[in-house]
Structure formats: C-alpha cells, structure tokens
Design an enzyme around this catalytic site. Structure first.
Site, PDB file in Angstrom:
ATOM      1  N   ASP A 106       0.814  -1.224   0.000  1.00 55.07           N
ATOM      2  CA  ASP A 106       0.000   0.000   0.000  1.00 55.07           C
ATOM      3  C   ASP A 106       0.840   1.264   0.000  1.00 55.07           C
ATOM      4  OD1 ASP A 106      -2.220  -1.669   2.315  1.00 55.07           O
ATOM      5  OD2 ASP A 106      -2.171  -1.714   0.127  1.00 55.07           O
TER       6      ASP A 106
HETATM    7  N1  LIG Z   1       3.336  -6.229  -3.180  1.00 54.60           N
HETATM    8  C1  LIG Z   1       2.061  -5.802  -3.039  1.00 54.60           C
HETATM    9  N2  LIG Z   1       1.057  -6.668  -3.180  1.00 54.60           N
HETATM   10  C2  LIG Z   1      -0.224  -6.225  -3.054  1.00 54.60           C
HETATM   11  C3  LIG Z   1      -0.508  -4.887  -2.723  1.00 54.60           C
HETATM   12  C4  LIG Z   1       0.597  -3.975  -2.626  1.00 54.60           C
HETATM   13  O1  LIG Z   1       0.417  -2.775  -2.377  1.00 54.60           O
HETATM   14  N3  LIG Z   1       1.846  -4.476  -2.800  1.00 54.60           N
HETATM   15  N4  LIG Z   1      -1.803  -4.490  -2.467  1.00 54.60           N
HETATM   16  C5  LIG Z   1      -2.700  -5.588  -2.166  1.00 54.60           C
HETATM   17  C6  LIG Z   1      -4.113  -5.208  -1.926  1.00 54.60           C
HETATM   18  N5  LIG Z   1      -4.339  -4.919  -0.527  1.00 54.60           N
HETATM   19  C7  LIG Z   1      -4.758  -3.700  -0.193  1.00 54.60           C
HETATM   20  O2  LIG Z   1      -5.102  -2.891  -1.048  1.00 54.60           O
HETATM   21  C8  LIG Z   1      -4.095  -5.917   0.467  1.00 54.60           C
HETATM   22  C9  LIG Z   1      -4.356  -7.190   0.204  1.00 54.60           C
HETATM   23  C10 LIG Z   1      -4.090  -8.181   1.160  1.00 54.60           C
HETATM   24  C11 LIG Z   1      -3.554  -7.891   2.361  1.00 54.60           C
HETATM   25  C12 LIG Z   1      -3.247  -8.970   3.338  1.00 54.60           C
HETATM   26  O3  LIG Z   1      -2.801  -8.727   4.419  1.00 54.60           O
HETATM   27  N6  LIG Z   1      -3.465 -10.224   2.897  1.00 54.60           N
HETATM   28  C13 LIG Z   1      -3.141 -11.389   3.702  1.00 54.60           C
HETATM   29  C14 LIG Z   1      -4.092 -12.495   3.381  1.00 54.60           C
HETATM   30  C15 LIG Z   1      -5.489 -12.050   3.531  1.00 54.60           C
HETATM   31  C16 LIG Z   1      -6.475 -13.114   3.112  1.00 54.60           C
HETATM   32  O4  LIG Z   1      -6.091 -14.223   2.775  1.00 54.60           O
HETATM   33  O5  LIG Z   1      -7.644 -12.746   3.085  1.00 54.60           O
HETATM   34  C17 LIG Z   1      -1.791 -11.930   3.263  1.00 54.60           C
HETATM   35  O6  LIG Z   1      -1.490 -11.781   2.061  1.00 54.60           O
HETATM   36  O7  LIG Z   1      -1.170 -12.560   4.117  1.00 54.60           O
HETATM   37  C18 LIG Z   1      -3.260  -6.579   2.614  1.00 54.60           C
HETATM   38  C19 LIG Z   1      -3.549  -5.577   1.677  1.00 54.60           C
HETATM   39  C20 LIG Z   1      -2.605  -6.675  -3.196  1.00 54.60           C
HETATM   40  N7  LIG Z   1      -1.238  -7.123  -3.213  1.00 54.60           N
END
Ligand SMILES: Nc1nc2c(c(=O)[nH]1)N[C@@H](CN(C=O)c1ccc(C(=O)N[C@@H](CCC(=O)O)C(=O)O)cc1)CN2
Length: 287
Positions: free
Chosen positions: A230
């Site tokens: 983000d």
């Molecule tokens: N390298 C990046 N990847 C992603 C970004 C980014 O900015 N840089 N944005 C996300 C989207 N997002 C917020 O907008 C977001 C998505 C997911 C998570 C998160 O903590 N996910 C957990 C799993 C959650 C689940 O399984 O429901 C995780 O990945 O461990 C935070 C923010 C998209 N990718």
C-alpha cells in the site's frame, strides 16, 4: 494498425528539465507533417524532470517511421520516451479474490468500449467469480494459494501474464500480497485498488480501522504496486463523507462505488499513456 496512415499517435517523454525541449521537438514533428492535437507538459521542480504528452496526427509517417525520426533527438533529451497508437486497447489481465464490484465495473466498461483496454483474462485465488467471468466469454484462471504454495502460485500467475500478452495487471480487490520479486517484475505495469484514503489504514481491513478511528471521510486509492504494501505511487483517489452513525457494513457498501470509479479512472489514464512515475509519486497529464 501501427502502419496505417494517417497515424493517430501519443508521444510521451520524461526528460531532465532543460531549455528548448518543445522548441526542438515541435519543429521536427512539423517538418514531417505531424499535427499536434493535444499537448500537456509539467516541469517537476522536486525531481527537475520535464514531462511531455502529445497527441499527434501524422498523415505521412507511420508510427515506426516517426519513431526513427524522433529517436536521435528523444534519446538526447529524454530519460525515457515512447510512441503509441492513440486509442489502441491495452491488454489487461485482472486479478480478484471474492469481492466482484471492481471486476464487474471493469468488465462492463470493457464490454461497452468506454475503456481503452482489452481484458484478456481473470485470475483469482477463489472460484467465487468464475461464472461471472465466463459469462463475459473470458478465461477464468483459479490459482488457489496458501503460505506454502505462494511461490508456485506466483510462478503460475507469471506464466499467465506472459502467455496472455498482458501489458497491464489490475489487482481489482485481489487480497494477496505479491512477493518482492513479483512486484519488482511488474514494476510500473500493475495497478492496485486499496479501499482506503491512503496513507491512512493500510492492510486488509481498512474499513474496520476507519470505523474504529471514527473518521468522517472514507475513500479509495489506486496506486502502482510495489514491494512495500500500500505504498506504491498513487494514481487516483476519492472520498465519501460518513458520520458517527455509519457502520462498517455501510462503509463497505459505500466503498464499492468509489473503489470501482477510482480504479477505472486510473486504468484509463494508464492505458491512455497519461501517467508518469517520479520519486515515488505520479504525474498525470490529463487534457
Ligand atoms: N506487493 C504488493 N502486493 C499487493 C498490494 C501492494 O500494495 N503491494 N496491495 C494488495 C491489496 N491490498 C490492499 O489494497 C491488500 C491485500 C491483502 C492484504 C493482506 O494482508 N493479505 C493477507 C491475506 C489475507 C487473506 O487471505 O484474506 C496476506 O497476504 O497474508 C493486505 C492488503 C494486493 N497485493
């Protein structure tokens, strides 16, 4: 299409700021019969960079011919430059998890032709939206993911991006964090929609954070994806007013429309070659 005449083109340059950039460029274009239909420029004092976007009509020179004509000057003046066919639809691969509102908005605007894109497929870590995507006649790629399978899942994701010829990846509420390697590989060609008015409330549950904080405005942010969650360069944002009586569920519901509209504007501006990145920020040259 690229060798059709007259050629309707977009010329984009990012130059270290210096005297005479337009004074040298415009006569060269005129000498070869080009008509400048739209021109936007911005000199960024912080980065000392000068950004140029021109829409041209070239009656006598094709895109490739004009590229060779412009190259000597552009290579001298610009750090980066490119020439594109105006209105050519950019190939886009969309990624989504369970929430379909941003995907549906992109699919609708693609179908009715109000976005200069061609959606070449949809990737998801859940099967939830398969029928919606297949109804639009598009391939749906279900790539489930767990912490253990993430490297393999991302390899498959990369393969789909390469095989589909996607020029842009749109994370339309794709709720998995891309690895540093994947983010770097997608640098400048992956746009995410975050459901908050960044820099407030990063992470997976921004509406819960917003409600707990008692804010009076919620919003959405479209940004380029970087390894820092983000934190990528912001392309577009918008807000909606809320009150003490607005619940988290209300915020989620209000958020659907603002997320979809912010994301589609960012995708349009990127696909129209209006967005430049500089020092972790963007310059968006809109007419
Ligand atoms: N390298 C990046 N990847 C992603 C970004 C980014 O900015 N840089 N944005 C996300 C989207 N997002 C917020 O907008 C977001 C998505 C997911 C998570 C998160 O903590 N996910 C957990 C799993 C959650 C689940 O399984 O429901 C995780 O990945 O461990 C935070 C923010 C998209 N990718």
């Amino acid at each position: 299409m690229v060798d059709r005449l007259p050629a309707r083109l977009v010329l984009k340059l990012a130059c270290p700021d210096q005297r005479g950039i337009l004074a040298r460029l415009a006569p060269l274009l005129a000498e070869h019969g080009c008509d400048i239909r739209e021109a936007s420029v911005y000199g960024d004092p912080q980065s000392a960079m000068f950004f140029v976007r021109m829409e041209l009509v070239s009656p006598d020179r094709t895109l490739h011919q004009l590229e060779e004509i412009v190259r000597p000057l552009a290579d001298t003046m610009a750090r980066t430059w490119s020439l594109h066919t105006l209105g050519r639809r950019m190939r886009v691969l969309v990624a989504v998890s369970k929430a379909g509102h941003c995907l549906n908005d992109l699919l609708h605007k693609w179908q009715i032709g109000t976005l200069p894109i061609d959606i070449v497929g949809v990737v998801s870590n859940h099967p939830t939206l398969a029928r919606t995507v297949e109804w639009h006649g598009l391939p749906f790629h279900h790539l489930p993911i767990t912490p253990d399978t993430k490297p393999a899942q991302e390899q498959a994701f990369r393969g789909l991006i390469k095989d589909s010829g996607a020029e842009l990846v749109v994370l339309a509420r794709y709720m998995q964090v891309l690895s540093d390697g994947m983010s770097a590989w997608l640098g400048g060609r992956c746009i995410n929609i975050h459901h908050s008015f960044l820099p407030s409330f990063k992470g997976a549950k921004p509406y819960h954070q917003a409600h707990a904080r008692g804010v009076k405005l919620i919003g959405a942010t479209a940004h380029y994806v970087t390894a820092d969650l983000d934190e990528g360069p912001i392309i577009e944002q918008d807000v909606r007013r809320v009150t003490h009586a607005t619940t988290v569920d209300d915020m989620v519901a209000m958020g659907r429309e603002v997320e979809a509209s912010v994301l589609s504007r960012a995708v349009r501006w990127h696909a129209e070659h209006r967005v430049f990145m500089t020092n972790g920020r963007t310059v968006v040259l809109r007419s």
